[in-house]
Design a protein around this motif. Structure first.
Motif, short mmCIF file in Angstrom:
data_model
loop_
_atom_site.label_atom_id
_atom_site.label_comp_id
_atom_site.label_asym_id
_atom_site.label_seq_id
_atom_site.Cartn_x
_atom_site.Cartn_y
_atom_site.Cartn_z
N VAL A 1 0.72 -1.32 0.01
CA VAL A 1 0.00 -0.09 0.02
C VAL A 1 0.97 1.06 0.02
N ALA A 2 1.90 1.35 0.73
CA ALA A 2 2.98 2.51 0.71
C ALA A 2 3.55 2.55 -0.56
N ASP A 3 4.03 1.56 -1.11
CA ASP A 3 4.61 1.75 -2.52
C ASP A 3 3.70 2.04 -3.37
N ALA B 1 3.75 6.00 -5.52
CA ALA B 1 4.03 6.13 -7.07
C ALA B 1 3.19 7.36 -7.45
N GLY B 2 2.24 7.90 -6.86
CA GLY B 2 1.59 8.65 -7.33
C GLY B 2 0.17 8.41 -7.85
N PRO B 3 -0.93 9.14 -8.26
CA PRO B 3 -2.10 9.10 -8.52
C PRO B 3 -2.32 7.72 -9.67
N SER B 4 -3.37 7.17 -9.62
CA SER B 4 -3.43 6.14 -10.71
C SER B 4 -3.91 6.69 -11.87
#
Length: 143
Positions: A116-118, A122-125
């Motif tokens: 979840v943290a990764d 990574a930014g918004p989907s």
């Protein structure tokens, strides 16, 4: 019938179950050794070497020095000590399994939190970005 049996065996569920049974048997040996070789001696030390297995009542009224002697003589016995030992063994094994499952769950939770943290780092989907662009375009005044 042979084809049907072959198809049944070839299914993934059967193979997963077979692997589970084999690992379960090996795990049972490990837990049994842990209880018999590590925990029972400590429990015996704490209880002063009390052995519950020789607590029994001979139903024929005879006087036997051990449970084995009573059984060898063919006497019907009410072996409540064996039952107490089985309950103690069950509780110890259940506690060990509980600790193992708790440890595995802790490892799974840590891995899930890392995922979840990764994902959040990574930014918004793509969907979130497209929705933002759509909303900006919808809010734009007509020319």
């Amino acid at each position: 019938m042979i084809k049907e049996f072959r198809d049944f065996i070839a299914k993934g569920n059967v193979m997963d179950m077979a692997v589970g049974i084999i690992i379960g048997a090996a795990f049972t040996a490990i837990v049994a050794s842990m209880v018999d070789d590590l925990l029972q001696p400590v429990l015996g030390l704490l209880t002063g070497g009390t052995d519950f297995t020789n607590y029994f009542l001979a139903m024929d009224g005879g006087d036997y020095p051990t449970l084995r002697a009573a059984r060898d003589a063919g006497a019907p016995v009410f072996a409540y000590g064996s039952f107490i030992t089985a309950v103690i063994n069950f509780l110890i094994i259940a506690f060990v399994v509980f600790l193992l499952v708790k440890g595995v769950n802790r490892i799974k939770d840590a891995a899930m939190r890392k995922q979840v943290a990764d994902a959040s780092a990574a930014g918004p989907s793509t969907e979130a970005l497209l929705a933002e662009i759509r909303d900006l375009l919808a809010a734009r005044p007509e020319r």
